[in-house]
Design an enzyme around this catalytic site. Structure first.
Site, PDB file in Angstrom:
ATOM      1  N   ARG A  67       0.825  -1.210   0.000  1.00  0.00           N
ATOM      2  CA  ARG A  67       0.000   0.000   0.000  1.00  0.00           C
ATOM      3  C   ARG A  67       0.865   1.268   0.000  1.00  0.00           C
ATOM      4  O   ARG A  67       0.569   2.245  -0.686  1.00  0.00           O
ATOM      5  CB  ARG A  67      -0.887  -0.022   1.243  1.00  0.00           C
ATOM      6  CG  ARG A  67      -1.838   1.130   1.353  1.00  0.00           C
ATOM      7  CD  ARG A  67      -2.601   1.037   2.667  1.00  0.00           C
ATOM      8  NE  ARG A  67      -3.591  -0.024   2.620  1.00  0.00           N
ATOM      9  CZ  ARG A  67      -4.861   0.171   2.254  1.00  0.00           C
ATOM     10  NH1 ARG A  67      -5.262   1.364   1.905  1.00  0.00           N
ATOM     11  NH2 ARG A  67      -5.712  -0.817   2.245  1.00  0.00           N
ATOM     12  N   HIS A 111     -17.061  14.299   3.493  1.00  0.00           N
ATOM     13  CA  HIS A 111     -17.773  13.092   3.908  1.00  0.00           C
ATOM     14  C   HIS A 111     -19.265  13.426   4.055  1.00  0.00           C
ATOM     15  O   HIS A 111     -19.616  14.457   4.637  1.00  0.00           O
ATOM     16  CB  HIS A 111     -17.211  12.581   5.240  1.00  0.00           C
ATOM     17  CG  HIS A 111     -17.832  11.294   5.663  1.00  0.00           C
ATOM     18  ND1 HIS A 111     -17.493  10.077   5.095  1.00  0.00           N
ATOM     19  CD2 HIS A 111     -18.801  11.041   6.566  1.00  0.00           C
ATOM     20  CE1 HIS A 111     -18.218   9.129   5.648  1.00  0.00           C
ATOM     21  NE2 HIS A 111     -19.026   9.677   6.535  1.00  0.00           N
ATOM     22  N   THR A 143      -6.354  12.651   8.634  1.00  0.00           N
ATOM     23  CA  THR A 143      -5.329  12.062   9.483  1.00  0.00           C
ATOM     24  C   THR A 143      -5.284  10.561   9.165  1.00  0.00           C
ATOM     25  O   THR A 143      -6.050  10.089   8.321  1.00  0.00           O
ATOM     26  CB  THR A 143      -5.663  12.268  10.972  1.00  0.00           C
ATOM     27  OG1 THR A 143      -6.957  11.690  11.213  1.00  0.00           O
ATOM     28  CG2 THR A 143      -5.698  13.752  11.332  1.00  0.00           C
TER      29      THR A 143
HETATM   30  C1  GRF Z   1     -19.538  12.282  -1.953  1.00  0.00           C
HETATM   31  O1  GRF Z   1     -20.753  11.980  -1.342  1.00  0.00           O
HETATM   32  C2  GRF Z   1     -18.468  12.486  -0.916  1.00  0.00           C
HETATM   33  O2  GRF Z   1     -18.943  13.051   0.260  1.00  0.00           O
HETATM   34  C3  GRF Z   1     -17.998  11.084  -0.660  1.00  0.00           C
HETATM   35  O3  GRF Z   1     -18.020  10.460  -1.924  1.00  0.00           O
HETATM   36  C4  GRF Z   1     -18.993  11.106  -2.745  1.00  0.00           C
HETATM   37  C5  GRF Z   1     -18.278  11.557  -3.976  1.00  0.00           C
HETATM   38  O4  GRF Z   1     -19.146  12.119  -4.915  1.00  0.00           O
HETATM   39  N1  GRF Z   1     -16.683  11.071  -0.054  1.00  0.00           N
HETATM   40  P1  GRF Z   1     -18.574  12.846  -6.181  1.00  0.00           P
HETATM   41  O5  GRF Z   1     -17.622  11.873  -6.876  1.00  0.00           O
HETATM   42  O6  GRF Z   1     -17.848  14.082  -5.737  1.00  0.00           O
HETATM   43  O7  GRF Z   1     -19.758  13.169  -7.023  1.00  0.00           O
END
Ligand code: GRF
Length: 221
Positions: A67, A111, A143
């Site tokens: 990784r 998120h 993080t």
């Molecule tokens: C979004 O809901 C974001 O919060 C999550 O993954 C999704 C990505 O959507 N981490 P996009 O590719 O930006 O349309």
């Protein structure tokens, strides 16, 4: 931050990438997306980047001995383009210490929940299943721990009784598109610090406070 060169990492749709591109175009965000990296060649977001004239790189996550080797390849790609702030926008890979230590305090993620509630996958489904009445979106510093870094901006979204995962996700996404450019601007503008877990923007008196009625001006602007 003196330099305002963004590297955006995606895996799919790229609607948050699009929101960043549009915020820059509309003058709401003073920055440049210098490269978009995807771990998947079929990510729709890649064509959004190309349409905007942004360099794209496909760096598949498969076939690396470890990784950390993949993380180092990502770091090399971003450093090679003098990226100062890395924005994860639906990037579906966990980044390890090799990556995070290369960009200390300079990796953001978005998120689709009010963290620390509902980290990980299917955050909107988790919110529905738990039965919360309010959820939302969070932009945070990355993080080593998943979805657990200091929070930069959050926005709330009510959960309606007739919501499905799709309808709720769509309303959360509207907020995501608002707060990601805003959070990037805050981080780039500087004048913030971490007090424990808290991301705090210092309010300091504007030099022109006498003429502006003594109002406090964030970052002196
Ligand atoms: C979004 O809901 C974001 O919060 C999550 O993954 C999704 C990505 O959507 N981490 P996009 O590719 O930006 O349309």
């Amino acid at each position: 931050m003196e330099s305002r060169r963004l590297g955006v990492l995606i895996s799919g749709r790229g609607s948050n990438l699009q929101a960043i591109i549009e915020a820059i175009r509309d003058g709401r965000l003073d920055a440049t997306v210098v490269v978009v990296v995807s771990n998947r060649a079929d990510a729709v977001g890649l064509s959004r980047a190309r349409e905007a004239g942004i360099e794209t790189i496909v760096l598949p996550h498969t076939g690396w001995p470890a990784r950390a080797d993949y993380d180092r390849a990502l770091v090399d790609a971003l450093r090679g383009r003098d990226v100062t702030l890395v924005c994860l926008a639906g990037f579906m890979r966990l980044l390890g210490p090799a990556f995070i230590e290369a960009f200390p305090g300079r990796v953001l993620n978005i998120h689709p929940s009010l963290l620390p509630s509902f980290p990980g996958l299917h955050a909107q489904r988790q919110a529905l299943e738990y039965g919360v009445k309010v959820t939302g979106a969070t932009v945070h510093l990355v993080t080593a721990e998943l979805d657990a870094g200091p929070i930069v901006v959050q926005s709330t979204v009510p959960v309606l009784d007739d919501d499905t995962e799709e309808t709720l996700s769509a309303r959360v996404l509207v907020e995501e598109h608002q707060i990601y450019p805003e959070a990037i601007r805050l981080v780039l503008d500087g004048g913030w610090s971490l007090e424990g877990r808290r991301f705090v923007v210092q309010a300091r008196a504007s030099v022109s406070s006498e003429t502006s009625g003594g109002q406090l001006s964030r970052n002196g602007t």
